[in-house]
Design a protein around this motif. Sequence first.
Motif, PDB file in Angstrom:
ATOM      1  N   THR A   6      12.674   0.166   8.677  1.00 13.30           N
ATOM      2  CA  THR A   6      12.182  -0.112   7.337  1.00 13.30           C
ATOM      3  C   THR A   6      12.850   0.816   6.340  1.00 13.30           C
ATOM      4  O   THR A   6      13.247   1.932   6.683  1.00 13.30           O
ATOM      5  N   HIS A   7      13.000   0.331   5.123  1.00  4.47           N
ATOM      6  CA  HIS A   7      13.668   1.089   4.073  1.00  4.47           C
ATOM      7  C   HIS A   7      12.801   1.095   2.822  1.00  4.47           C
ATOM      8  O   HIS A   7      12.126   0.103   2.512  1.00  4.47           O
ATOM      9  N   PHE A   8      12.817   2.228   2.108  1.00  4.67           N
ATOM     10  CA  PHE A   8      12.221   2.245   0.780  1.00  4.67           C
ATOM     11  C   PHE A   8      13.145   2.959  -0.197  1.00  4.67           C
ATOM     12  O   PHE A   8      13.945   3.823   0.192  1.00  4.67           O
ATOM     13  N   SER A   9      13.054   2.561  -1.456  1.00  4.61           N
ATOM     14  CA  SER A   9      13.871   3.125  -2.527  1.00  4.61           C
ATOM     15  C   SER A   9      12.967   3.646  -3.631  1.00  4.61           C
ATOM     16  O   SER A   9      11.942   3.028  -3.948  1.00  4.61           O
ATOM     17  N   LEU A  67       0.817  -1.206   0.000  1.00  2.00           N
ATOM     18  CA  LEU A  67       0.000   0.000   0.000  1.00  2.00           C
ATOM     19  C   LEU A  67       0.853   1.259   0.000  1.00  2.00           C
ATOM     20  O   LEU A  67       0.539   2.247  -0.676  1.00  2.00           O
ATOM     21  N   ALA A  68       1.941   1.252   0.752  1.00  2.00           N
ATOM     22  CA  ALA A  68       2.831   2.413   0.782  1.00  2.00           C
ATOM     23  C   ALA A  68       3.552   2.592  -0.546  1.00  2.00           C
ATOM     24  O   ALA A  68       3.727   3.721  -1.028  1.00  2.00           O
ATOM     25  N   GLY A  97       6.611   7.648   3.112  1.00  2.00           N
ATOM     26  CA  GLY A  97       6.949   7.623   4.529  1.00  2.00           C
ATOM     27  C   GLY A  97       5.736   7.763   5.418  1.00  2.00           C
ATOM     28  O   GLY A  97       5.560   6.995   6.382  1.00  2.00           O
ATOM     29  N   PHE A  98       4.874   8.735   5.113  1.00  2.00           N
ATOM     30  CA  PHE A  98       3.666   8.898   5.913  1.00  2.00           C
ATOM     31  C   PHE A  98       2.763   7.664   5.812  1.00  2.00           C
ATOM     32  O   PHE A  98       2.158   7.243   6.798  1.00  2.00           O
ATOM     33  N   ALA A  99       2.653   7.080   4.615  1.00  2.00           N
ATOM     34  CA  ALA A  99       1.821   5.894   4.448  1.00  2.00           C
ATOM     35  C   ALA A  99       2.359   4.716   5.254  1.00  2.00           C
ATOM     36  O   ALA A  99       1.589   3.964   5.881  1.00  2.00           O
ATOM     37  N   LEU A 100       3.672   4.529   5.268  1.00  2.00           N
ATOM     38  CA  LEU A 100       4.257   3.463   6.077  1.00  2.00           C
ATOM     39  C   LEU A 100       3.972   3.676   7.560  1.00  2.00           C
ATOM     40  O   LEU A 100       3.814   2.717   8.315  1.00  2.00           O
ATOM     41  N   GLY A 101       3.896   4.949   7.974  1.00  2.00           N
ATOM     42  CA  GLY A 101       3.554   5.237   9.356  1.00  2.00           C
ATOM     43  C   GLY A 101       2.180   4.717   9.751  1.00  2.00           C
ATOM     44  O   GLY A 101       1.902   4.500  10.929  1.00  2.00           O
ATOM     45  N   VAL A 102       1.328   4.497   8.762  1.00  2.00           N
ATOM     46  CA  VAL A 102      -0.020   3.985   9.012  1.00  2.00           C
ATOM     47  C   VAL A 102      -0.077   2.464   8.878  1.00  2.00           C
ATOM     48  O   VAL A 102      -0.635   1.779   9.734  1.00  2.00           O
ATOM     49  N   TYR A 152       2.559   0.196   8.483  1.00  2.00           N
ATOM     50  CA  TYR A 152       3.717  -0.570   8.914  1.00  2.00           C
ATOM     51  C   TYR A 152       4.125  -0.088  10.309  1.00  2.00           C
ATOM     52  O   TYR A 152       5.225   0.416  10.521  1.00  2.00           O
ATOM     53  N   PRO A 153       3.244  -0.205  11.300  1.00  2.00           N
ATOM     54  CA  PRO A 153       3.385   0.534  12.553  1.00  2.00           C
ATOM     55  C   PRO A 153       4.530   0.103  13.451  1.00  2.00           C
ATOM     56  O   PRO A 153       4.942   0.875  14.312  1.00  2.00           O
ATOM     57  N   TRP A 154       5.039  -1.112  13.300  1.00  2.00           N
ATOM     58  CA  TRP A 154       6.109  -1.547  14.206  1.00  2.00           C
ATOM     59  C   TRP A 154       7.448  -0.927  13.858  1.00  2.00           C
ATOM     60  O   TRP A 154       8.381  -0.973  14.642  1.00  2.00           O
ATOM     61  N   ALA A 155       7.565  -0.296  12.693  1.00  2.00           N
ATOM     62  CA  ALA A 155       8.856   0.271  12.292  1.00  2.00           C
ATOM     63  C   ALA A 155       8.754   1.687  11.763  1.00  2.00           C
ATOM     64  O   ALA A 155       9.728   2.425  11.825  1.00  2.00           O
ATOM     65  N   GLY A 156       7.588   2.080  11.213  1.00  2.00           N
ATOM     66  CA  GLY A 156       7.534   3.331  10.477  1.00  2.00           C
ATOM     67  C   GLY A 156       6.661   4.442  11.002  1.00  2.00           C
ATOM     68  O   GLY A 156       6.416   5.399  10.270  1.00  2.00           O
ATOM     69  N   PRO A 157       6.152   4.425  12.242  1.00  2.00           N
ATOM     70  CA  PRO A 157       5.287   5.511  12.688  1.00  2.00           C
ATOM     71  C   PRO A 157       6.006   6.849  12.829  1.00  2.00           C
ATOM     72  O   PRO A 157       7.233   6.938  12.725  1.00  2.00           O
ATOM     73  N   LEU A 158       5.228   7.899  13.110  1.00  2.00           N
ATOM     74  CA  LEU A 158       5.777   9.250  13.169  1.00  2.00           C
ATOM     75  C   LEU A 158       6.632   9.487  14.400  1.00  2.00           C
ATOM     76  O   LEU A 158       7.284  10.520  14.498  1.00  2.00           O
ATOM     77  N   GLY A 159       6.656   8.548  15.327  1.00  2.00           N
ATOM     78  CA  GLY A 159       7.426   8.713  16.549  1.00  2.00           C
ATOM     79  C   GLY A 159       8.858   8.252  16.446  1.00  2.00           C
ATOM     80  O   GLY A 159       9.509   8.021  17.472  1.00  2.00           O
ATOM     81  N   GLY A 160       9.393   8.122  15.236  1.00  2.00           N
ATOM     82  CA  GLY A 160      10.767   7.654  15.056  1.00  2.00           C
ATOM     83  C   GLY A 160      11.646   8.663  14.347  1.00  2.00           C
ATOM     84  O   GLY A 160      11.420   9.868  14.383  1.00  2.00           O
TER      85      GLY A 160
END
Length: 601
Positions: free
Chosen positions: A399-402, A44-45, A67-72, A74-82
């Motif tokens: 998490t990583h994205f390219s 989805l991201a 990045g924002f989509a992963l925060g929704v 993919y919560p164990w690695a990508g939320p806004l608190g990181g």
Amino acid sequence: MRFTPRFVVPPVITALVLAAPLTAFAQRMAVEAEHGMVVSAHELAAQVGADVLQRGGNAVDAAVATGFALGVVYPWAGPLGGGGFMMIHLADGRDIAIDYRERAPAAASRDMYLGPDGNVLKGPGSSTFGWRASGVPGDVAGWALALEKYGSHKLTWAELIEPARRLAADGHRLTQFTAARFRGQAEKLGAFPDSKKIFLNGGALWRAGDLWRQPELAATLARLQQNGPREFYEGETARLIADAMARNGGTISLADLKNYTAVERVPLRTTYRGYEIVTMPPPSSSGIALLQMFAMIEPFDVAALGPNSAAKYHLFIEAMRRAYRDRAEYLGDPDFVKVPVAGLLDRGYIAGLMKNFDPNKATPSAGLAPGNPAGWEPPKVAMLQARRAELAAESTETTHFSIVDADGNAVANTFTLNGGFGSGVTIPGTGVLMNNEMDDFTSKPGTPNQFRLIQGEANAIAPGKHPLSSMAPTFVFKDKKIFLVTGAPGGSTIINAVFQVITNVIDFDLPVSLAVEAPRIHHQWMPDVVNYDPYGLSTDTMEALRAKGHQLEQRNFFGAQRVPVIERYPNDTMTIMVDPATHLRLGAADSRKPDSKAVGY
């Protein structure tokens, strides 16, 4: 370098695969696209990012939306608190490093995680769990900086957040993998009411296929849309974070949030067999370690050793050992300590590190002294004697994205909460899950952290300081044009994963999909153990390595603790190759993460 026709695996590679040890991965073909490509750990991201490219946005625009989509999703690695790192390559030839790593709060202190007995605390109040474990988050500030300076300005901040807001408000169907991750961290998440409500369905647990909505996170994203990125640091969201911290003995204050800024840094670069490698500088340790390892192995005919030989693995292990030894001694936040970058990357110095390399015998880590690079100024307190301790299993929670766009701009972005679901704390009223990034500091020099990394005085805790990281967003260029965009999660294993993907392509001419899927090994100086993917080494290869003196440990075991099946493959490298002959973008999403996807157009 030879390039094969699309979707055709040459006979020599077929023979190589058949002769290789059994892998646990179903081989995927690279996804092809003529214009743009996004590769992410969640489909989805990746689709959100690809949609932005199709709407005329550039790679940086797509990175912010992804990045924002992963925060929704993919919560164990990508939320806004990181926090994390973003590498940007612009089609005009510029390369930029954005450091949006978390910072220690003003209330942090060098010995804050030591108990009365002088030992590192465990459980609540520690650097890994609860309200005192978090550094000041950097995601929102980092993405805002990147967008302001390097975005296309065709799409607004609010437009780029909207797909994530919709995913949070309207919900999405949980995958089997996501539901399993929630169940696997039920004990941690259940300790905090908001985390229990959101991620554990109030204790009833979510199941695959459930429609999962996050209304509080959607409201937070709406505030960011309406009021801009500083809302997170100075607005209602900031107030909610600071008030919750104050009520629960946390350390992040409103002033800490207001004072947070992302930093633009100069990337590190080197050449390797005619390719140029560009990667992150400190406070990431990845760039120096990667460039050291490439320089260590370049004098050897790696291709002639064979991709699965004990000789190749032995060489790689010894290079890893030496790079991680220097990492432990010299790396830290360059805003606080003088990191001898030039000395550590000097080719003569690196050659000296390999002078005691023996092709027939492992070098014991316990007796391996660090080098003595030019420009080194030791911290006031010497590093304590390294020792092993009882430690938790390796975390995979980064998490990583390219991304590559139609014009040749590229982004490699790695961000994290550190451990799985970070500190476990969700800030009430925000839906924001917080990091436990303070564990990436040296809580006690010489004592390993949750990744079993031993670190020195250069990475000791100090207010406002960035913790050392292993995140390694990386570009590879051929003839000054983007060739590979890559990176990985996996804590201390990140550096070695990126290293092996790149050598798989350059040294062994593997198609990018096979380069990503191939089994990997890991060594980090201490503990003196070689970790390997399940089914990744043949019996003969393992016997040959043991005969050289290496201790081997399959990745699904760390000490006496068995890691759940879904955590046995920590390094899901998300990689894009741009074929120099066809200019096609070839996206390789690592099947070690079952929800990963390459989406192009």
